[in-house]
Structures are given as structure tokens and as C-alpha cells.
Design a protein around this motif. Structure first.
Motif, mmCIF file in Angstrom:
data_model
loop_
_atom_site.group_PDB
_atom_site.id
_atom_site.type_symbol
_atom_site.label_atom_id
_atom_site.label_comp_id
_atom_site.label_asym_id
_atom_site.label_seq_id
_atom_site.Cartn_x
_atom_site.Cartn_y
_atom_site.Cartn_z
ATOM 1 N N ARG A 287 -4.331 7.098 1.780
ATOM 2 C CA ARG A 287 -5.230 8.179 2.182
ATOM 3 C C ARG A 287 -6.220 8.484 1.073
ATOM 4 O O ARG A 287 -5.907 8.381 -0.104
ATOM 5 N N ARG A 288 -7.411 8.885 1.491
ATOM 6 C CA ARG A 288 -8.425 9.398 0.572
ATOM 7 C C ARG A 288 -8.217 10.912 0.464
ATOM 8 O O ARG A 288 -8.039 11.582 1.479
ATOM 9 N N VAL A 289 -8.262 11.423 -0.751
ATOM 10 C CA VAL A 289 -8.131 12.855 -0.972
ATOM 11 C C VAL A 289 -9.468 13.346 -1.518
ATOM 12 O O VAL A 289 -9.887 12.902 -2.596
ATOM 13 N N PRO A 290 -10.166 14.222 -0.778
ATOM 14 C CA PRO A 290 -11.462 14.707 -1.269
ATOM 15 C C PRO A 290 -11.351 15.283 -2.677
ATOM 16 O O PRO A 290 -10.418 16.024 -2.994
ATOM 17 N N GLY A 291 -12.282 14.887 -3.526
ATOM 18 C CA GLY A 291 -12.304 15.384 -4.893
ATOM 19 C C GLY A 291 -11.424 14.613 -5.857
ATOM 20 O O GLY A 291 -11.338 14.957 -7.032
ATOM 21 N N ARG A 292 -10.755 13.569 -5.374
ATOM 22 C CA ARG A 292 -9.868 12.774 -6.226
ATOM 23 C C ARG A 292 -10.263 11.300 -6.115
ATOM 24 O O ARG A 292 -10.490 10.796 -5.016
ATOM 25 N N ASP A 293 -10.304 10.613 -7.247
ATOM 26 C CA ASP A 293 -10.616 9.178 -7.254
ATOM 27 C C ASP A 293 -9.406 8.380 -6.798
ATOM 28 O O ASP A 293 -8.264 8.773 -7.036
ATOM 29 N N GLY A 294 -9.670 7.244 -6.190
ATOM 30 C CA GLY A 294 -8.593 6.346 -5.783
ATOM 31 C C GLY A 294 -7.926 6.782 -4.492
ATOM 32 O O GLY A 294 -8.350 7.723 -3.822
ATOM 33 N N LEU A 295 -6.884 6.063 -4.149
ATOM 34 C CA LEU A 295 -6.144 6.316 -2.921
ATOM 35 C C LEU A 295 -4.756 6.841 -3.240
ATOM 36 O O LEU A 295 -4.199 6.555 -4.293
ATOM 37 N N THR A 296 -4.184 7.585 -2.310
ATOM 38 C CA THR A 296 -2.805 8.045 -2.399
ATOM 39 C C THR A 296 -2.016 7.222 -1.389
ATOM 40 O O THR A 296 -2.323 7.239 -0.196
ATOM 41 N N TRP A 297 -1.008 6.471 -1.884
ATOM 42 C CA TRP A 297 -0.225 5.566 -1.047
ATOM 43 C C TRP A 297 1.124 6.179 -0.706
ATOM 44 O O TRP A 297 1.743 6.829 -1.551
ATOM 45 N N HIS A 298 1.563 5.946 0.556
ATOM 46 C CA HIS A 298 2.843 6.477 1.019
ATOM 47 C C HIS A 298 3.527 5.485 1.947
ATOM 48 O O HIS A 298 2.871 4.667 2.597
ATOM 49 N N LEU B 224 6.371 -4.311 0.819
ATOM 50 C CA LEU B 224 5.205 -4.223 1.704
ATOM 51 C C LEU B 224 4.143 -3.290 1.118
ATOM 52 O O LEU B 224 2.942 -3.573 1.205
ATOM 53 N N LEU B 225 4.588 -2.211 0.507
ATOM 54 C CA LEU B 225 3.666 -1.288 -0.148
ATOM 55 C C LEU B 225 2.949 -1.983 -1.304
ATOM 56 O O LEU B 225 1.726 -1.888 -1.437
ATOM 57 N N THR B 226 3.686 -2.690 -2.133
ATOM 58 C CA THR B 226 3.086 -3.404 -3.264
ATOM 59 C C THR B 226 2.079 -4.440 -2.779
ATOM 60 O O THR B 226 0.971 -4.541 -3.324
ATOM 61 N N GLU B 227 2.439 -5.207 -1.735
ATOM 62 C CA GLU B 227 1.515 -6.207 -1.178
ATOM 63 C C GLU B 227 0.221 -5.549 -0.697
ATOM 64 O O GLU B 227 -0.875 -6.068 -0.947
ATOM 65 N N ALA B 228 0.344 -4.421 -0.010
ATOM 66 C CA ALA B 228 -0.843 -3.727 0.494
ATOM 67 C C ALA B 228 -1.717 -3.235 -0.656
ATOM 68 O O ALA B 228 -2.936 -3.403 -0.631
ATOM 69 N N ARG B 229 -1.092 -2.663 -1.666
ATOM 70 C CA ARG B 229 -1.864 -2.157 -2.813
ATOM 71 C C ARG B 229 -2.582 -3.287 -3.535
ATOM 72 O O ARG B 229 -3.748 -3.151 -3.920
ATOM 73 N N SER C 237 -3.488 -6.170 -2.226
ATOM 74 C CA SER C 237 -4.571 -6.677 -1.373
ATOM 75 C C SER C 237 -5.793 -5.768 -1.404
ATOM 76 O O SER C 237 -6.909 -6.213 -1.192
ATOM 77 N N TRP C 238 -5.583 -4.488 -1.692
ATOM 78 C CA TRP C 238 -6.694 -3.530 -1.798
ATOM 79 C C TRP C 238 -7.208 -3.430 -3.242
ATOM 80 O O TRP C 238 -8.095 -2.624 -3.518
ATOM 81 N N GLY C 239 -6.602 -4.176 -4.138
ATOM 82 C CA GLY C 239 -7.018 -4.101 -5.542
ATOM 83 C C GLY C 239 -6.629 -2.777 -6.165
ATOM 84 O O GLY C 239 -7.253 -2.320 -7.117
ATOM 85 N N ASP C 240 -5.577 -2.178 -5.660
ATOM 86 C CA ASP C 240 -5.154 -0.864 -6.133
ATOM 87 C C ASP C 240 -3.745 -0.891 -6.701
ATOM 88 O O ASP C 240 -3.033 0.086 -6.702
ATOM 89 N N GLY C 241 -3.317 -2.051 -7.147
ATOM 90 C CA GLY C 241 -1.956 -2.143 -7.679
ATOM 91 C C GLY C 241 -1.846 -3.293 -8.651
ATOM 92 O O GLY C 241 -2.791 -4.062 -8.844
ATOM 93 N N PRO C 242 -0.697 -3.451 -9.268
ATOM 94 C CA PRO C 242 -0.514 -4.532 -10.217
ATOM 95 C C PRO C 242 -0.530 -5.889 -9.521
ATOM 96 O O PRO C 242 -0.078 -6.024 -8.394
ATOM 97 N N ALA C 243 -1.099 -6.869 -10.167
ATOM 98 C CA ALA C 243 -1.118 -8.225 -9.611
ATOM 99 C C ALA C 243 0.290 -8.785 -9.625
ATOM 100 O O ALA C 243 1.063 -8.541 -10.558
ATOM 101 N N ALA C 244 0.636 -9.543 -8.586
ATOM 102 C CA ALA C 244 1.985 -10.087 -8.480
ATOM 103 C C ALA C 244 2.178 -11.239 -9.432
ATOM 104 O O ALA C 244 1.314 -11.916 -9.842
#
Length: 190
Positions: free
Chosen positions: A144-155, A176-181, A183-190
Motif C-alpha cells: 500500500r501507498r501511505v500519503p506523506g510517506r516514501d515507499g510502500l508498506t507491505w503486508h 511469497l512476500l519476499t519474491e513480490a518485494r 520483483s518491485w525492487g523494494d526488497g533485498p535481492a535473492a
């Protein structure tokens, strides 16, 4: 007969709600509706509702009490039979959410509030994907995008919240969460 200025203000959406919530800087009202006893307001950053009976809210500049729901806090919003039904998300542990209680608000004059709520909630979702788990059940990975905050919040949102306590299901969901992050460039590379 309506005053021509009133008609023009409504057409251009320049009319203000009868009560205004305590908005943050750079926030503004984008839609509002009347209920039997109060007003509901959509701003750029949140949905502002009258507080539930007996619940505390935040006080607006005119003394009106409000309950604030950020767009990323709302899991579902449905407009049906003259009522706006909002389901919030509750974080049951870090990174895991479940549906919270529904809030049903009968709108006397809905105006464009239901459409605005749907648009804002939908825009807050950057990523959502449902997965069947090999242990049975399923999990939804959500960013999710949170107005006023950079980046995404993952759940993670398990179909059955008790699945999060099954080690194999939890490990698969975390993967699955790690794979999604990644793929979005928002997580550590595997």
C-alpha cells in the motif's frame, strides 16, 4: 428554486462541508456527504467519520469530533443500499493484517463521497496478489501507498488468520512476500 451560485458551486465542487476535520498541512477536502446526525469527509490523505458512540475522536477547528481512517488502513469500502460500509485492516502482528470491524454509515446525501472513497482506497493499493498455499488456505500479499510517506508498506493477509501460526504456511507466505518485494525492487535481492 436553487440559487445559481449554489448550483455553480456544487457543479464545480467548491462548496465546503458544514464541519471540517483537523486537516494536516497540504491536505484538503475532496468530497463530503451528510449522515443523519453528522458529516463524513474525504480528504487527500484520509476518510474522516463521526466517531462511534462512546469512542474518542480528534477535535476539529469547530469542536466537531472526528475518527480518521487513512486510505491505506481501509481494506474494503462498499456503497450499497444507501450505506457506505468500510472495513479497516488491523495489524495482528508486524507485517500481518486481518479485517477489522465493519463501519456502516448511512448517507442521507451521499454526493460524490462513495465514488471518491472507492477511488482513493483503490489508488492506495500498489500491489495485490492472492496465492494458494501448499498447506491449504491462501494468503494475499499487499503493498500500500501511505500519503506523506516514501515507499510502500507491505503486508500479508491470510484467508484464515490461524494459518499464520502453521510454520510451513508462514514460511511459504514470507517467501511469497519476499519474491513480490524483490520483483518491485523494494526488497533485498535473492
Amino acid at each position: 428554486m436553487l440559487n445559481p451560485k449554489t448550483v455553480l458551486d456544487r457543479f464545480l465542487r467548491r462548496d465546503a462541508p458544514p464541519a471540517t476535520p483537523p486537516l494536516e498541512p497540504h491536505d484538503r477536502v475532496v468530497a463530503w456527504a451528510t449522515t443523519a446526525e453528522a458529516v463524513a469527509v474525504a480528504s487527500i490523505r484520509a476518510l474522516w467519520l463521526p466517531p462511534k458512540k462512546g469512542a474518542e475522536g480528534v477535535t476539529g477547528p469547530d469542536g466537531t469530533e472526528w475518527h480518521r481512517l487513512g486510505w491505506s488502513e481501509i481494506h474494503k469500502a462498499v456503497w450499497r443500499d444507501g450505506a457506505l460500509v468500510v472495513t479497516t485492516g488491523v495489524e495482528i502482528e508486524p507485517g500481518v493484517v486481518t479485517d477489522g470491524p465493519e463501519r456502516r454509515l448511512r448517507l442521507v446525501e451521499p454526493r460524490d463521497l462513495p465514488a471518491e472513497v472507492r477511488t482513493r482506497v483503490t489508488k492506495s493499493v500498489a500491489y495485490t496478489e492472492h496465492h494458494r498455499l501448499s498447506t491449504g488456505g491462501g494468503v494475499r500479499v499487499v503493498a500500500r501507498r501511505v500519503p506523506g510517506r516514501d515507499g510502500l508498506t507491505w503486508h500479508l493477509r491470510f484467508d484464515d488468520p490461524s494459518d499464520r501460526e502453521v510454520p510451513a504456511a508462514r514460511a511459504e507466505a514470507e517467501g511469497l512476500l519476499t519474491e513480490a518485494r524483490v520483483s518491485w525492487g523494494d526488497g533485498p535481492a535473492a
